[in-house]
Design a protein around this motif. Structure first.
Motif, mmCIF file in Angstrom:
data_model
loop_
_atom_site.group_PDB
_atom_site.id
_atom_site.type_symbol
_atom_site.label_atom_id
_atom_site.label_comp_id
_atom_site.label_asym_id
_atom_site.label_seq_id
_atom_site.Cartn_x
_atom_site.Cartn_y
_atom_site.Cartn_z
ATOM 1 N N THR A 88 0.818 -1.214 0.000
ATOM 2 C CA THR A 88 0.000 0.000 0.000
ATOM 3 C C THR A 88 0.850 1.262 0.000
ATOM 4 O OG1 THR A 88 -1.771 -1.150 1.189
ATOM 5 C CG2 THR A 88 -1.807 1.253 1.234
ATOM 6 N N VAL A 89 1.872 1.282 0.845
ATOM 7 C CA VAL A 89 2.704 2.480 0.967
ATOM 8 C C VAL A 89 3.459 2.758 -0.325
ATOM 9 C CG1 VAL A 89 4.755 3.400 2.101
ATOM 10 C CG2 VAL A 89 2.912 2.411 3.468
ATOM 11 N N SER A 90 4.006 1.720 -0.953
ATOM 12 C CA SER A 90 4.769 1.927 -2.186
ATOM 13 C C SER A 90 3.885 2.496 -3.288
ATOM 14 C CB SER A 90 5.422 0.615 -2.645
ATOM 15 O OG SER A 90 4.446 -0.390 -2.856
ATOM 16 N N PHE A 91 2.609 2.143 -3.290
ATOM 17 C CA PHE A 91 1.696 2.682 -4.302
ATOM 18 C C PHE A 91 1.117 4.030 -3.878
ATOM 19 C CE2 PHE A 91 -2.702 3.210 -5.806
ATOM 20 C CZ PHE A 91 -2.468 3.279 -7.170
ATOM 21 N N VAL A 116 2.262 2.354 -9.407
ATOM 22 C CA VAL A 116 2.108 0.978 -9.902
ATOM 23 C C VAL A 116 3.469 0.329 -10.095
ATOM 24 C CG1 VAL A 116 1.309 -0.443 -11.816
ATOM 25 C CG2 VAL A 116 -0.115 1.437 -10.999
ATOM 26 N N VAL A 117 4.375 1.059 -10.741
ATOM 27 C CA VAL A 117 5.714 0.507 -10.989
ATOM 28 C C VAL A 117 6.435 0.206 -9.678
ATOM 29 C CG1 VAL A 117 8.003 1.022 -11.946
ATOM 30 C CG2 VAL A 117 5.942 1.637 -13.228
ATOM 31 N N ALA A 118 6.364 1.147 -8.741
ATOM 32 C CA ALA A 118 7.039 0.957 -7.453
ATOM 33 C C ALA A 118 6.461 -0.238 -6.705
ATOM 34 C CB ALA A 118 6.914 2.230 -6.605
ATOM 35 N N MET A 119 5.132 -0.348 -6.704
ATOM 36 C CA MET A 119 4.497 -1.461 -5.991
ATOM 37 C C MET A 119 4.890 -2.798 -6.598
ATOM 38 S SD MET A 119 0.479 -2.376 -5.486
ATOM 39 C CE MET A 119 0.468 -3.163 -7.103
ATOM 40 N N VAL A 120 4.914 -2.877 -7.917
ATOM 41 C CA VAL A 120 5.280 -4.130 -8.586
ATOM 42 C C VAL A 120 6.705 -4.539 -8.221
ATOM 43 C CG1 VAL A 120 5.757 -5.180 -10.831
ATOM 44 C CG2 VAL A 120 3.655 -3.870 -10.501
ATOM 45 N N ILE A 121 7.632 -3.596 -8.282
ATOM 46 C CA ILE A 121 9.032 -3.902 -7.982
ATOM 47 C C ILE A 121 9.201 -4.307 -6.523
ATOM 48 C CG2 ILE A 121 11.354 -2.927 -7.808
ATOM 49 C CD1 ILE A 121 10.664 -1.177 -10.224
ATOM 50 N N VAL A 122 8.601 -3.521 -5.633
ATOM 51 C CA VAL A 122 8.715 -3.799 -4.198
ATOM 52 C C VAL A 122 8.135 -5.173 -3.854
ATOM 53 C CG1 VAL A 122 7.855 -3.118 -1.919
ATOM 54 C CG2 VAL A 122 8.820 -1.399 -3.447
ATOM 55 N N MET A 123 6.973 -5.474 -4.402
ATOM 56 C CA MET A 123 6.317 -6.730 -4.058
ATOM 57 C C MET A 123 7.027 -7.934 -4.672
ATOM 58 S SD MET A 123 4.365 -5.656 -1.913
ATOM 59 C CE MET A 123 3.793 -7.277 -1.426
#
Length: 224
Positions: A88-91, A116-123
């Protein structure tokens, strides 16, 4: 000023409650067994809170919702809570940060896409690190699922969050302002060229993206 701070706290508490309710009620399976990943729309409300009040508010709402989720309905304990918070935080926080710096429609779109990009990479990174621990899968098996399961799931999740945020932001803020919970533009940064002025073309584009992502999710879940 104290009255405005009170309204802000009440609004954020309401949005946290709404985000939790959506998380508890709306859980849509996206990936098939044996690893069933579910989409929860709570990030949409948290992101809108961030767009209104800034990234710190998005983080606080996310933290509260994650904590309550961990002690009520979560089946994955503290590890699941960490994963939920990171997602949640990354997005939401990145999208809110970019929009805070550039309160235009372009800034909102860029913020959501970067989120979206940050969340995908982080997850992808954290699923590789933590999924073997709380799911009991061999790390090699998890690595094999990164491009086939976790990547498409998080792309769908992030895309849905971004598209629905674009659609719901303006009517939700108007509702909050009519309830005198969110102050007028004299107290908030102007949004004359931002999400308050979404054109029909942009709205149609968001709806088309939403439908496309829903169809993609149905294909991934084996429903189509």
């Amino acid at each position: 000023m104290q009255n405005e701070n009170t309204k802000r706290m009440v609004t954020l508490a309401m949005m946290a409650a709404l985000a939790y309710l959506l998380m508890a009620v709306v859980r849509i399976p996206i990936t098939p067994a044996p690893l069933v990943l579910k989409y929860e729309p709570k990030d949409i409300i948290i992101t809108i809170a961030g767009f209104i009040y800034g990234p710190l508010s998005a983080f606080l709402v996310s933290f509260v919702v994650t904590l309550i989720e961990m002690v009520t309905v979560s089946e994955t304990g503290w590890i699941g809570a960490v994963m939920n918070l990171l997602s949640t935080v990354s997005f939401a926080c990145l999208a809110a940060f970019v929009y805070k710096k550039n309160r235009t429609l372009k800034g909102a779109v860029i913020g959501l896409l970067l989120g979206v990009v940050a969340m995908v990479i982080v997850m992808l990174l954290w699923n590789y690190l933590l999924t073997p621990i709380y799911m009991g899968y061999p790390r090699e098996a998890v690595a094999a699922m990164l491009p086939t399961v976790f990547l498409p799931f998080n792309l769908i999740k992030g895309g849905l969050n971004a598209a629905i945020t674009m659609i719901l932001y303006k009517p939700l803020v108007i509702t909050l302002r009519k309830a005198h919970l969110v102050p007028e533009s004299s107290h908030l940064p102007e949004d004359k060229s931002g999400l308050h002025q979404i054109s029909p073309g942009v709205m149609i584009t968001a709806v088309i993206c939403l439908i496309t992502l829903i169809l993609f999710a149905l294909v991934l879940a084996g429903k189509l």
